[in-house]
Design a protein around this motif. Structure first.
Motif, short mmCIF file in Angstrom:
data_model
loop_
_atom_site.label_atom_id
_atom_site.label_comp_id
_atom_site.label_asym_id
_atom_site.label_seq_id
_atom_site.Cartn_x
_atom_site.Cartn_y
_atom_site.Cartn_z
N SER A 77 54.23 63.66 34.24
CA SER A 77 53.98 62.72 35.33
C SER A 77 52.74 63.11 36.13
O SER A 77 51.99 62.24 36.58
N TRP A 78 52.51 64.42 36.31
CA TRP A 78 51.29 64.85 37.00
C TRP A 78 50.06 64.43 36.20
O TRP A 78 49.07 63.96 36.76
N VAL A 79 50.12 64.61 34.88
CA VAL A 79 48.97 64.26 34.03
C VAL A 79 48.73 62.76 34.02
O VAL A 79 47.62 62.29 34.32
N LEU A 80 49.75 61.99 33.68
CA LEU A 80 49.59 60.54 33.58
C LEU A 80 49.30 59.91 34.93
O LEU A 80 48.46 59.02 35.05
N GLY A 81 50.02 60.38 35.95
CA GLY A 81 49.81 59.81 37.28
C GLY A 81 48.41 60.07 37.81
O GLY A 81 47.77 59.19 38.39
N ALA A 82 47.92 61.30 37.62
CA ALA A 82 46.56 61.60 38.07
C ALA A 82 45.54 60.76 37.31
O ALA A 82 44.63 60.18 37.92
N ASN A 83 45.70 60.66 35.99
CA ASN A 83 44.71 59.95 35.19
C ASN A 83 44.66 58.45 35.48
O ASN A 83 43.59 57.82 35.38
N VAL A 84 45.78 57.86 35.84
CA VAL A 84 45.79 56.45 36.22
C VAL A 84 44.91 56.22 37.45
O VAL A 84 44.28 55.17 37.60
N ASN A 85 44.86 57.24 38.32
CA ASN A 85 44.13 57.10 39.58
C ASN A 85 42.74 57.74 39.56
O ASN A 85 42.05 57.75 40.58
N LEU A 86 42.33 58.26 38.41
CA LEU A 86 41.02 58.88 38.29
C LEU A 86 40.03 57.93 37.63
O LEU A 86 40.41 57.10 36.81
N PRO A 87 38.72 58.10 37.93
CA PRO A 87 37.70 57.29 37.26
C PRO A 87 37.55 57.73 35.81
O PRO A 87 38.03 58.81 35.42
N PRO A 88 36.87 56.94 34.98
CA PRO A 88 36.76 57.24 33.54
C PRO A 88 36.05 58.54 33.21
O PRO A 88 36.24 59.08 32.11
N ASP A 89 35.26 59.08 34.12
CA ASP A 89 34.48 60.28 33.80
C ASP A 89 35.16 61.58 34.20
O ASP A 89 34.52 62.65 34.18
N VAL A 90 36.45 61.53 34.56
CA VAL A 90 37.20 62.76 34.82
C VAL A 90 38.65 62.53 34.42
O VAL A 90 39.19 61.43 34.61
N ALA A 91 39.29 63.54 33.82
CA ALA A 91 40.67 63.40 33.36
C ALA A 91 41.39 64.74 33.42
O ALA A 91 40.79 65.80 33.17
N VAL A 92 42.68 64.69 33.72
CA VAL A 92 43.55 65.87 33.66
C VAL A 92 44.07 65.98 32.23
O VAL A 92 44.62 65.02 31.69
N ARG A 93 43.92 67.15 31.62
CA ARG A 93 44.35 67.36 30.24
C ARG A 93 45.76 67.93 30.17
O ARG A 93 46.51 67.65 29.24
N TRP A 94 46.13 68.79 31.14
CA TRP A 94 47.47 69.38 31.15
C TRP A 94 47.83 69.82 32.56
O TRP A 94 46.96 70.00 33.41
N ALA A 95 49.13 69.96 32.78
CA ALA A 95 49.67 70.48 34.04
C ALA A 95 50.70 71.55 33.71
O ALA A 95 51.44 71.43 32.72
N HIS A 96 50.74 72.61 34.54
CA HIS A 96 51.65 73.72 34.23
C HIS A 96 52.05 74.42 35.53
O HIS A 96 51.18 74.77 36.34
#
Length: 268
Positions: A77-96
């Protein structure tokens, strides 16, 4: 569900960012975008700390950050939730989830960078923000010989930015290697820590040596004189990539990139 201190692996294209660190309102930075996205997911303000701050135009394959939260969310949820709210030029790959003593910057044992040089007669519009263009031939053998002098623990005063705020200029480079594929020359470097602009200044010196504008022994001479004003041009930012940071195995972080194992001693 996880909460408390959480580490993230973040990838970004630095071309349209003014660097990593939050600046004045209205300035687009990676930190500002990431904190805004995570705050939406957590439903409370989130502040992040990174392994290595990058300048405007510099990219990251696996920047590591950590933050504190009391929100209960799954890693996915941290990964998908962050990426939905991030612009196309930055992405979260993993959370731990990590222990309270984990620190993205101070727990790192080593950091790894890559600098890419496009060696061809004509410039490439498609790769203009992904590598630095050099139209003259570069002698990789000369560059590798020069690079060998920088491996080990040295005073890198000649390779630090004038505005560098690090207390000590001493760093230990674990490896500094060059590889070539077609028209792309790549410098790979890993160290216990880096000074401001250190990799770009090393790249600038090696490019000059590869062109034949300076002798192979120039790197050794620069280490001895400890004077940044004698070290030539800082290479442009668009060729630089933060690859990853290494941490003690007890934190059990995911790792997208692999390299030779390094001693588990904390970096300065």
């Amino acid at each position: 569900m996880i909460s408390g201190r959480i580490a993230l692996g973040v990838e970004y294209d630095g071309s349209d960012f003014r660097g990593w660190q939050t600046q004045q309102p209205g300035v687009r930075t990676v930190q500002t975008c990431l904190e805004a996205a995570l705050s939406r997911v957590a439903d409370h303000p989130v502040s992040v700390i990174c392994a290595g701050r990058t300048d405007a135009g510099v990219h990251a394959l696996e920047q590591v950050v950590h933050f504190e939260t009391w929100a209960q969310r799954r890693e996915r949820s941290w990964v998908l939730g962050a990426n939905v709210n991030l612009p196309p030029d930055v992405a979260v790959r993993w959370a731990h989830p990590v222990e309270a003593d984990f620190h993205a910057r101070f727990s790192a044992m080593a950091r790894h960078y890559r600098y890419r040089i496009m060696v061809q007669r004509a410039r490439s519009p498609l790769r203009r923000d992904r590598a630095v263009w050099v139209h003259e031939p570069l002698d990789r053998a000369r560059m590798q010989l020069a690079a060998a002098a920088l491996v080990g623990e040295h005073d890198f005063s000649s390779f630090r930015a004038v505005a560098c705020q690090a207390k000590s200029p001493v760093r230990r480079i674990h490896y500094l290697e060059l590889s070539e594929q077609d028209d792309l020359l790549t410098i790979r470097v890993g160290a216990n820590g880096f000074l401001h602009h250190m990799v770009r200044n090393i790249a600038g010196v090696l490019i000059a040596i590869g062109r034949g504008d300076a002798p192979v022994d120039w790197t050794r001479e620069l280490l001895e004189v400890r004077d940044r004003t004698l070290a030539g041009v800082t290479a442009p930012p668009q060729g630089l990539y933060f690859v990853r940071a290494d941490y003690p195995s007890r934190f059990d972080l995911p790792q997208l990139e692999t390299a030779s194992p390094l001693p588990e001693s904390t970096a300065d």
